[in-house]
Design a protein around this motif. Sequence first.
Motif, PDB file in Angstrom:
ATOM      1  N   LYS A   1       2.067   1.805  10.721  1.00 14.34           N
ATOM      2  CA  LYS A   1       2.715   1.438   9.462  1.00 14.34           C
ATOM      3  C   LYS A   1       1.715   1.510   8.313  1.00 14.34           C
ATOM      4  CE  LYS A   1       4.806  -2.584   7.224  1.00 14.34           C
ATOM      5  NZ  LYS A   1       5.796  -1.836   6.500  1.00 14.34           N
TER       6      LYS A   1
ATOM      7  N   HIS B   1       7.636   5.859   8.977  1.00 14.14           N
ATOM      8  CA  HIS B   1       8.330   4.592   8.764  1.00 14.14           C
ATOM      9  C   HIS B   1       7.622   3.759   7.710  1.00 14.14           C
ATOM     10  CE1 HIS B   1       9.377   0.347   9.718  1.00 14.14           C
ATOM     11  NE2 HIS B   1      10.564   0.868   9.935  1.00 14.14           N
TER      12      HIS B   1
ATOM     13  N   LEU C   1      12.862   2.726  13.334  1.00 16.53           N
ATOM     14  CA  LEU C   1      11.539   3.104  13.818  1.00 16.53           C
ATOM     15  C   LEU C   1      11.608   3.619  15.250  1.00 16.53           C
ATOM     16  CD1 LEU C   1       8.439   3.199  13.656  1.00 16.53           C
ATOM     17  CD2 LEU C   1       8.405   0.765  14.225  1.00 16.53           C
TER      18      LEU C   1
END
Length: 430
Positions: A8, A325, A333
Amino acid sequence: MIPWNHGKRLPTIPGRCKGQIVILCYTLLFYSVTCVDVEPQKEIYVPNYNVYHNLTRIGKEVEYLLKFPNYVKVYTHHKSRQNRQQYLLHISNFTKHSEKFDNLVEKPRILFSFGEHAREFLPVESAIYFIRNLTGGLLPDVDGFSRQFTQQILSLVDLYIILMANPDGRHHVEKTKNYCWRGTSTGVDLDRNFEWEFGGKGSSSDTEDEEYRGKDPFSEPESLVFQEITSDVSFDAFFSFHSGINHIYIPYSDTKSRQLKRVPDNIQEMLRLAAQLSRSTKYKYRFGTSHQLINYTADGTIFDYMAGIQKIPFSFTVELWGKQHQGMSCFDLFNPKSDELQKVVSNLHPLYINIIRYLSEWKSRNIAKMTNPYSERPSMVLGYMLLGITASVSAMICLHRKFRNCPKIYTHQRIVSLKTLSSSFPAKNL
């Protein structure tokens, strides 16, 4: 396998965070994200259960397989803490006419595992698609191509499938609509609950953490099916299927193995298979040992247990699918949109076929080596024997001719040909 925030992109840190303060800010931000990683979030999209299979529809898919008793066995005695079935399937050719063939060329025994993490719907969907295609060739009115495909695959493999390893966790997701939930009904990460390097820092003792490992190895009833089936069956390969990124992991993933740079004995063969699988679908997979491929460790995982404790020659964790994502949502995700699902599982289908064909060839090579260690090169033993005997006979004849007064060895002197001599000995590996 991957935790919620793996890969992330972290938000920009304000300019007032400088030097060591920057590190502190990132650390606080990391923990502020992971502390809510099992809490529900605002989702970009959620599953349409007319497309995705909920637990009820998964059960109906298993019931459908009962119509093929000569090829599919369903074991329903393996159950979760809340008494839900994990659906252990055994797919092979159980008909009598297959026994002679199976004795001649033993099939590879492969164990597939799906549904370990509750929020990862896609792996189970890809398993259902694969099984439907495989058994489709058993229908009476099927076309010749489908029948040929099924017969070919069933002739190559003895396949076991744990279709829903964590049914309680899936039930929790369906009931609460918390698509970030990863664990069992008690919040245990099933993929941290195994005895290989259990309790290391690549897991958590915090019951609120998504990587909570449980109190002890195999503390969760859901773990026992893995222990029991691998004690009963000598497997050649184990595959644990997940989603969230396009990676193929080779053991080991634990903290100690990362420090020791420990790898499985069969590492080169596993790398060859991983390389083939990495290009078997339209999704290009990165592959390698887990502790080299990613920047965190995972202790007590299932595939490490299979490699380190059960000594299964091939053991992989495969992350089937992932996407770029951002944000706090979870379902997108790990899973595609409902209207994209069939396309994705169709694209993943060749991966399973490549696994089966590669391992079938590998098993055939190994059986050939065990039954005939000289199968890969001509045997020279008989040749040396014949050469030695010929030389001895020739020497005796020469001596006999030189010393006329010695007793005659042969009534008629003649040259013994190699062809004639060899006819007295059984031909072997010439």
